[in-house]
Write a protein that holds these residues in place. Structure first.
Motif, mmCIF file in Angstrom:
data_model
loop_
_atom_site.group_PDB
_atom_site.id
_atom_site.type_symbol
_atom_site.label_atom_id
_atom_site.label_comp_id
_atom_site.label_asym_id
_atom_site.label_seq_id
_atom_site.Cartn_x
_atom_site.Cartn_y
_atom_site.Cartn_z
ATOM 1 N N HIS A 250 0.824 -1.220 0.000
ATOM 2 C CA HIS A 250 0.000 0.000 0.000
ATOM 3 C C HIS A 250 0.851 1.260 0.000
ATOM 4 O O HIS A 250 0.649 2.159 0.804
ATOM 5 C CB HIS A 250 -0.930 0.051 1.211
ATOM 6 C CG HIS A 250 -1.781 -1.161 1.333
ATOM 7 N ND1 HIS A 250 -2.734 -1.485 0.405
ATOM 8 C CD2 HIS A 250 -1.825 -2.138 2.260
ATOM 9 C CE1 HIS A 250 -3.324 -2.611 0.769
ATOM 10 N NE2 HIS A 250 -2.790 -3.038 1.877
ATOM 11 N N PRO B 220 1.905 4.806 -1.006
ATOM 12 C CA PRO B 220 1.129 5.901 -1.586
ATOM 13 C C PRO B 220 1.788 6.386 -2.870
ATOM 14 O O PRO B 220 2.717 7.170 -2.840
ATOM 15 C CB PRO B 220 1.173 6.978 -0.498
ATOM 16 C CG PRO B 220 2.385 6.674 0.304
ATOM 17 C CD PRO B 220 2.700 5.218 0.142
ATOM 18 N N SER C 48 12.241 -2.641 8.069
ATOM 19 C CA SER C 48 11.281 -2.093 9.028
ATOM 20 C C SER C 48 9.871 -2.082 8.459
ATOM 21 O O SER C 48 8.903 -2.316 9.176
ATOM 22 C CB SER C 48 11.696 -0.680 9.441
ATOM 23 O OG SER C 48 11.633 0.189 8.350
ATOM 24 N N THR C 49 9.741 -1.833 7.162
ATOM 25 C CA THR C 49 8.410 -1.872 6.550
ATOM 26 C C THR C 49 7.804 -3.252 6.721
ATOM 27 O O THR C 49 6.637 -3.395 7.095
ATOM 28 C CB THR C 49 8.514 -1.578 5.034
ATOM 29 O OG1 THR C 49 9.315 -0.425 4.860
ATOM 30 C CG2 THR C 49 7.157 -1.350 4.435
ATOM 31 N N ALA D 230 6.757 -3.983 10.236
ATOM 32 C CA ALA D 230 5.508 -3.314 10.589
ATOM 33 C C ALA D 230 4.328 -4.094 10.028
ATOM 34 O O ALA D 230 3.289 -4.246 10.681
ATOM 35 C CB ALA D 230 5.515 -1.887 10.054
ATOM 36 N N LEU E 42 3.635 -7.140 12.161
ATOM 37 C CA LEU E 42 3.318 -6.928 13.577
ATOM 38 C C LEU E 42 2.119 -7.725 14.072
ATOM 39 O O LEU E 42 2.191 -8.380 15.096
ATOM 40 C CB LEU E 42 3.093 -5.437 13.845
ATOM 41 C CG LEU E 42 4.324 -4.655 14.254
ATOM 42 C CD1 LEU E 42 3.948 -3.225 14.566
ATOM 43 C CD2 LEU E 42 4.957 -5.294 15.471
ATOM 44 N N SER F 121 14.313 0.527 14.361
ATOM 45 C CA SER F 121 12.904 0.203 14.561
ATOM 46 C C SER F 121 12.707 -1.303 14.680
ATOM 47 O O SER F 121 11.813 -1.762 15.387
ATOM 48 C CB SER F 121 12.044 0.787 13.447
ATOM 49 O OG SER F 121 12.497 0.354 12.192
ATOM 50 N N ILE G 122 10.789 -3.068 17.898
ATOM 51 C CA ILE G 122 9.745 -4.079 17.856
ATOM 52 C C ILE G 122 10.161 -5.285 18.699
ATOM 53 O O ILE G 122 9.372 -5.881 19.420
ATOM 54 C CB ILE G 122 9.448 -4.463 16.401
ATOM 55 C CG1 ILE G 122 8.762 -3.273 15.714
ATOM 56 C CG2 ILE G 122 8.577 -5.691 16.313
ATOM 57 C CD1 ILE G 122 8.718 -3.349 14.221
ATOM 58 N N ASN H 41 11.001 7.089 1.439
ATOM 59 C CA ASN H 41 10.106 8.076 2.063
ATOM 60 C C ASN H 41 8.747 8.139 1.387
ATOM 61 O O ASN H 41 7.913 8.956 1.757
ATOM 62 C CB ASN H 41 10.722 9.474 2.005
ATOM 63 C CG ASN H 41 11.837 9.643 3.001
ATOM 64 O OD1 ASN H 41 11.613 9.554 4.198
ATOM 65 N ND2 ASN H 41 13.030 9.840 2.505
ATOM 66 N N ASN H 42 8.542 7.326 0.369
ATOM 67 C CA ASN H 42 7.312 7.409 -0.424
ATOM 68 C C ASN H 42 7.073 8.826 -0.911
ATOM 69 O O ASN H 42 5.956 9.353 -0.820
ATOM 70 C CB ASN H 42 6.098 6.932 0.384
ATOM 71 C CG ASN H 42 6.273 5.520 0.869
ATOM 72 O OD1 ASN H 42 7.014 4.749 0.282
ATOM 73 N ND2 ASN H 42 5.598 5.167 1.940
ATOM 74 N N LYS I 278 7.371 6.961 9.229
ATOM 75 C CA LYS I 278 7.792 5.679 8.669
ATOM 76 C C LYS I 278 7.194 4.522 9.475
ATOM 77 O O LYS I 278 6.798 4.707 10.614
ATOM 78 C CB LYS I 278 9.322 5.582 8.691
ATOM 79 C CG LYS I 278 9.974 6.495 7.697
ATOM 80 C CD LYS I 278 11.452 6.203 7.548
ATOM 81 C CE LYS I 278 12.030 7.137 6.512
ATOM 82 N NZ LYS I 278 13.400 6.835 6.151
ATOM 83 N N PRO I 279 7.183 3.336 8.870
ATOM 84 C CA PRO I 279 6.638 2.182 9.589
ATOM 85 C C PRO I 279 7.452 1.870 10.840
ATOM 86 O O PRO I 279 8.647 2.095 10.876
ATOM 87 C CB PRO I 279 6.780 1.028 8.583
ATOM 88 C CG PRO I 279 6.966 1.670 7.271
ATOM 89 C CD PRO I 279 7.606 2.987 7.516
ATOM 90 N N GLY I 280 6.771 1.371 11.854
ATOM 91 C CA GLY I 280 7.458 0.912 13.046
ATOM 92 C C GLY I 280 7.415 1.868 14.219
ATOM 93 O O GLY I 280 7.599 1.468 15.348
ATOM 94 N N ASP J 75 2.631 4.948 13.608
ATOM 95 C CA ASP J 75 2.369 3.837 12.707
ATOM 96 C C ASP J 75 1.740 2.667 13.443
ATOM 97 O O ASP J 75 0.808 2.037 12.959
ATOM 98 C CB ASP J 75 3.699 3.408 12.063
ATOM 99 C CG ASP J 75 3.520 2.268 11.097
ATOM 100 O OD1 ASP J 75 2.899 2.500 10.053
ATOM 101 O OD2 ASP J 75 4.000 1.152 11.375
ATOM 102 N N ARG J 76 2.216 2.397 14.645
ATOM 103 C CA ARG J 76 1.702 1.225 15.361
ATOM 104 C C ARG J 76 0.263 1.447 15.801
ATOM 105 O O ARG J 76 -0.547 0.521 15.755
ATOM 106 C CB ARG J 76 2.615 0.895 16.536
ATOM 107 C CG ARG J 76 3.905 0.230 16.038
ATOM 108 C CD ARG J 76 4.994 0.264 17.054
ATOM 109 N NE ARG J 76 4.686 -0.561 18.217
ATOM 110 C CZ ARG J 76 5.380 -0.512 19.341
ATOM 111 N NH1 ARG J 76 6.385 0.318 19.448
ATOM 112 N NH2 ARG J 76 5.071 -1.290 20.350
ATOM 113 N N ASN K 224 2.189 4.941 4.593
ATOM 114 C CA ASN K 224 3.147 5.813 5.273
ATOM 115 C C ASN K 224 3.589 6.931 4.348
ATOM 116 O O ASN K 224 3.975 6.698 3.219
ATOM 117 C CB ASN K 224 4.357 4.999 5.711
ATOM 118 C CG ASN K 224 3.967 3.901 6.665
ATOM 119 O OD1 ASN K 224 3.605 2.802 6.240
ATOM 120 N ND2 ASN K 224 3.981 4.195 7.940
ATOM 121 N N PRO L 244 6.039 9.731 5.201
ATOM 122 C CA PRO L 244 6.866 10.425 6.188
ATOM 123 C C PRO L 244 7.432 11.731 5.653
ATOM 124 O O PRO L 244 7.379 11.991 4.449
ATOM 125 C CB PRO L 244 7.985 9.428 6.455
ATOM 126 C CG PRO L 244 8.101 8.632 5.201
ATOM 127 C CD PRO L 244 6.725 8.594 4.581
#
Lengths: 160, 503, 343
Positions: free
Chosen positions: A147, A149, B40-41, B44, B47, B334, B338, B414-415, C48-50, C54-55, C78, C80
């Motif tokens: 997903h 963006p 990290s993505t 997440a 999780l 990150s 977790i 960073n998208n 960012k994720p994590g 995000d959580r 995300n 960021p």
């Protein structure tokens, strides 16, 4: 004349300008903000001016100046190499343009298709199946699963 | 102590955590391979599943995945010259150069085997260091971290070439990297530096698009110019059986591999140095191992030692990186944050107890990393020679995919479209640097260490005034910096005195 | 054994679902009717994720479908950058107000708007507010082996070294306001790369204390490394009796600045929809969040994963935002001196 316009000279000049800009920008900053940019900017400016000067005055000794890094191939005749370099650089910039205009999900398979067909001159079967693979990765992994963006392409903005 | 070490192994070998670990490994395999799929993505995304597992399973899953990523990331780096992860870029320099010489199999074998050795050495070094690890970490305060950063930058800049001119360019590249590090909001006064009004630049430049641009674009251009496959038109005889040769290389340069592993462990233990540093220092160390100038010049052009060094350090640092998380309850990334959550679920508060009461658990985590690497390397070896054949695929077929990976890999950091701009800008920079004979390694190291140097400099001076300059470890590191800068100059003079020897 | 097979089944189900999601994920359609049937609701996260934001969002993504009519799929995106100003600008100006995109961003964005930070394009009061999932207590802690047990002890101290991550974070702004308006002899040492790094500096006695979110410091209080001494006005269970910064302020100006600084901690995890989202859709979202915040399963999972839940409805959240933004300009300028907004 040739040396003045040599890439080495121009690159050193560009780096010197970066150093000069860093120093200039640091003028209006508070001391602690400015200290490090200045500590870096001064030697950067000085050394790049030196490099500029060296690329002007002295031809390099045969064994000097080899970086611990890879070197571009020299097996291809320079005119052909130049043509190919220009071509690939335009393709790379073109990819970015595709992404901006069409958005990632369309740009990726489109680019793969066009490159394979126009540059690789591959057959239809290979071209189409690899295009499909790229589309599946793009759509399945990055779009549907992660997903991400992805900004819409500009042409879709024109639409509405 | 020794009992816990053995017990820890048996905890991992219970079949339930073991199975879960295998799942983690399978996932980590792909995450490492694909640029754009970051650790990290993925964590997440995972999780919800992680919180359903029992703590031991969660550890096995997380660590299994985590420790494989930098191993398989090397594969992408070697094959395509695109860093599979931000932490595997140093392998490109010589690994991909080897692939271009038709030695992809050998490079992959060396990368994987050294990863395994690195993981093992890291684990054992950690086991031996556990009694002293807390004092060790606490010795390295802000002044010491500042000096470490300075040593690192000086070290790699001075090693990046030979002759005065190359030295000059090495330092210049390092300085450019430091300028890159200054981008973003400065933590002292909150002023935006070099952000040009772009929100995107507030947080500074991101490591991944910088690395991908710097390394991938010159390689892509070179591939297109040659108009051949990556391995060119070389005789393909040894391509298919090279992996074993790489394994042998690891043992041929065994002490180098061990030393680089120890370097990696040490940097991993240091809090706040970050994952990108270890591989570059190890690379520098490998270059330093060159016996004469001619040998040194071969680095960056396919010397197997340039693969072994970062390959080993990459994995050995992971064990060390556990220390701040478990011994102080302070996560370094990150992924580790977790992991910390998994501790709380079990009702354990990470801290000094982990090196004492819960030592078995600590060791079981170290073992998980070792076993994960053993499994990955063993499984990968079945594919390596097949993977190596990818370097025979026509360049025109590979280029669009490499570009796709490079673009998406940059974008996912960073998208943001800004990632793509940074990627292309650094790509052009990398290309010009290669054309002009500027080394790229010092730039990367200056970039990753610049912020660390600046921040710790201010912390040191604000906290200690100027007295920090007299701390013993700082003094040792100052001497080391001087040695690092002066040594190549002395070598240069020696070379001038005996020119026939160098030729 | 039983437990494991259940886990394994869950894990396999997870994998299957992931694969399914790859191949049959439904595309988002334009929102028409009030129901979310067959739609995809996207939560845009400014980090960012994590991380914490995000959580929370991923937890919400898991439980929201249950409470929305038509049980839509909920996904997290995300976005960021610039301490979430980028995502706030996106939600304000780019995202369609069709109820299919909502977002969460930094709780301090109100301060950024008040102090007119460059790059801010949004107006927080114009968002369609959904509410906030949590509140946060900011506290100041000092190393336990130091002799400071009360505020008075601290007043007498010659110098207390506080480690911070730099202007713009509560680790810096909270003690810097206390120093200015209560008169403690704090020496602020900015530059640590994360609050975890400050904790390590405390451990090696490089600094004496730190401020920050109670949730993140709690494990270290429990371990006996630091002790809490002062809190901001938003309390949390366990630290209600600590002295509040506002009560210690020397003058009215200091108190007012403290009020503004801590107002947004009430809306620690804010959720909004783009301006102009239809009222009936907003109502669905608000109800869903409110119902989710009471969902026992949701609360149990939140507790397990150490995410504290303290729901603040839309109206109240907006009130907090207005309280911050309705400062007179000269006050805004004063505040800007002590509260920076940044990465």
């Amino acid at each position: 004349m040739n040396r003045v316009l040599s890439l080495r000279f121009l690159f050193a000049l560009a780096v010197a300008l970066v150093g000069a800009y860093a120093l200039y920008a640091s003028l209006e900053w508070p001391f602690r903000t400015a200290l490090f940019p200045r500590l870096i900017g001064i030697p950067l400016l000085a050394l790049s001016l030196l490099e500029m000067l060296l690329s002007l005055v002295s031809a390099e000794k045969e064994r000097e100046g080899h970086a611990v890094d890879f070197e571009m191939t020299t097996d291809v005749a320079p005119p052909l190499a130049r043509r190919r370099t220009l071509a690939i650089l335009s393709w790379i910039v073109g990819f970015l343009a595709f992404i901006l205009v069409f958005g990632f999900p369309i740009a990726v398979p489109l680019f793969v298709f066009l490159y394979l067909k126009l540059v690789g001159k591959e057959g239809w079967v290979l071209t189409l199946s690899l295009t499909l693979v790229s589309w599946l990765t793009m759509e399945g992994l990055f779009n549907r699963l992660l997903h991400l963006p992805f900004p819409e392409g500009w042409i879709f903005a024109l639409w509405s | 102590m020794f009992e816990s070490f053995v017990e820890g192994l048996f905890v991992v070998l219970q079949w339930q955590p073991f199975l879960i670990m295998l799942m983690g490994i399978a996932l980590g395999f792909w995450v490492g391979l694909l640029p754009g799929l970051g650790g990290s993505t993925t964590l997440a995304l995972m999780l919800p599943f992680i919180y359903k597992m029992t703590p031991v399973e969660a550890f096995a899953f997380l660590l299994g995945m985590h420790s494989v990523v930098s191993t398989t990331g090397d594969i992408t780096s070697v094959l395509f010259g695109v860093p599979g992860e931000g932490t595997t870029a140093a392998t490109i320099l010589d690994g991909h150069a080897m692939a271009k010489k038709g030695e992809a199999g050998r490079a992959l074998g060396a990368a994987l085997m050294s990863s395994l050795v690195g993981a093992l050495v890291g684990a054992f070094a950690l086991a031996l260091a556990i009694p002293v690890v807390r004092p060790l970490v606490l010795t390295f305060g802000a002044p010491e971290l500042f000096m470490l950063a300075v040593v690192g930058i000086a070290f790699i800049s001075s090693l990046s070439g030979q002759g005065g001119r190359a030295l000059l360019r090495g330092f210049l590249a390092g300085l450019v990297g430091l300028v890159f590090a200054m981008v973003g909001q400065d933590p002292q006064a909150g002023v935006q530096r070099f952000t040009f009004g772009q929100l995107y630049l507030w947080g500074g430049l991101d490591l991944v698009p910088v690395l991908v641009g710097l390394f991938a674009i010159p390689e892509i251009v070179d591939l297109a110019v040659r108009g051949t496959s990556i391995a060119g038109e070389l005789p393909q005889g040894n391509l298919g059986k090279g992996a074993w040769e790489g394994v042998k290389d690891t043992f041929r340069h065994f002490w180098l591999t061990i030393r680089c592993s120890l370097v990696g462990t040490f940097i991993g233990i240091m809090p706040g140095l970050g994952g990108g540093v270890a591989q570059w220092i190890a690379y520098g160390h490998a270059v330093q191992a060159a016996r004469d100038l001619k040998e040194r010049e071969g680095f960056g052009k396919g010397d197997v030692r340039g693969v072994l060094g970062p390959g080993a350090a990459n994995n050995s640092k992971e064990g060390g990186a556990l220390i701040p998380t478990i011994a102080f309850g302070v996560p370094g990334s990150s992924a580790m944050a977790i992991l910390l959550g998994a501790f709380f679920l079990q009702g354990i508060t990470p801290g000094p107890d982990m090196l004492d009461k819960h030592l078995t658990l600590t060791f079981s985590m170290v073992w998980t990393m070792v076993i994960a690497n053993v499994v990955t390397v063993a499984v990968s070896f079945f594919f390596l020679n097949q993977l190596a054949k990818l370097t025979l695929v026509r360049g025109a077929v590979l280029i669009p995919f490499i570009l796709f990976l490079a673009f998406i890999g940059s974008y996912t950091s960073n998208n943001h479209l800004g990632d793509l701009v940074v990627f292309l800008a650094c790509g052009s920079l990398g290309y010009v640097m290669i054309r002009c004979g500027w080394p790229r390694a010092p730039l990367v190291l200056g970039f990753v260490l610049g912020k660390i140097a600046e921040n710790n400099f201010y912390i040191s001076t604000i906290r200690y005034g100027s007295s920090w300059l007299l701390r013993p470890v700082v003094l040792i590191l100052v001497l080391l910096t001087l040695a690092v800068i002066v040594y190549p100059l002395i070598r240069m003079r020696n070379r001038d005195a005996t020119p026939e020897k160098a030729a | 054994m039983e437990r494991f097979s259940a886990n394994k089944r869950n894990a396999w189900m997870g994998w299957t679902l992931l694969l399914l999601a790859i191949f049959v994920g439904t595309p988002a359609l334009v929102f028409g009717a009030a129901a979310y049937e067959g739609k995809v609701l996207t939560i845009v996260v400014g980090y960012k994720p994590g991380g914490g934001y995000d959580r929370y969002a991923r937890l919400a993504a898991k439980y929201l479908p249950k409470h929305l009519p038509g049980n839509p799929a909920v996904v997290v995106q995300n976005m960021p950058g610039a301490n979430s100003i980028i995502s706030a600008n996106h939600l304000y100006g780019v995202a369609k107000p069709d109820g299919l995109t909502i977002g969460t961003f930094n709780n301090g964005l109100a301060t950024a708007q008040l102090t007119k930070v460059a790059g801010v394009q949004y107006d927080l009061t114009k968002f369609a507010w959904i509410g906030s999932l949590a509140s946060d207590a900011v506290i100041l802690t000092i190393r336990s082996d130091l002799p400071y047990k009360t505020v008075d002890d601290m007043r007498k101290a010659k110098e207390i070294v506080i480690g911070t991550t730099g202007p713009g974070s509560s680790t810096h702004d909270f003690p810097s306001i206390l120093k200015e308006f209560v008169g403690f002899n704090f020496k602020l040492v900015p530059g640590y790369s994360s609050s975890a790094d400050v904790m390590l500096a405390i451990e090696r006695k490089e600094v004496d204390g730190r401020a920050g979110s109670y949730d993140s410091i709690k494990p270290f209080i429990d371990r006996g490394l630091v002790r809490p001494l002062i809190r901001s006005r938003t309390a949390s269970p366990g630290i209600e009796t600590l002295p509040v910064d506002e009560d210690l302020a020397k003058d009215a100006k200091g108190k007012a600045i403290m009020v503004v600084a801590s107002a947004s901690t009430k809306i620690y995890r804010p959720y909004v929809a783009p301006p102009g989202t239809p009222a009936d859709v907003i109502k669905l979202l608000r109800d869903a969040f409110a119902a989710m915040a009471k969902d026992k399963e949701f609360l149990a999972e939140a507790k397990k994963t150490k995410l504290s839940i303290d729901f603040t409805p839309a109206e109240e959240s907006l009130k907090v935002v207005r309280e911050v933004l309705n400062q007179p300009p000269e006050m805004a300028q004063e505040i800007g001196k002590y509260i920076k907004f940044g990465e």
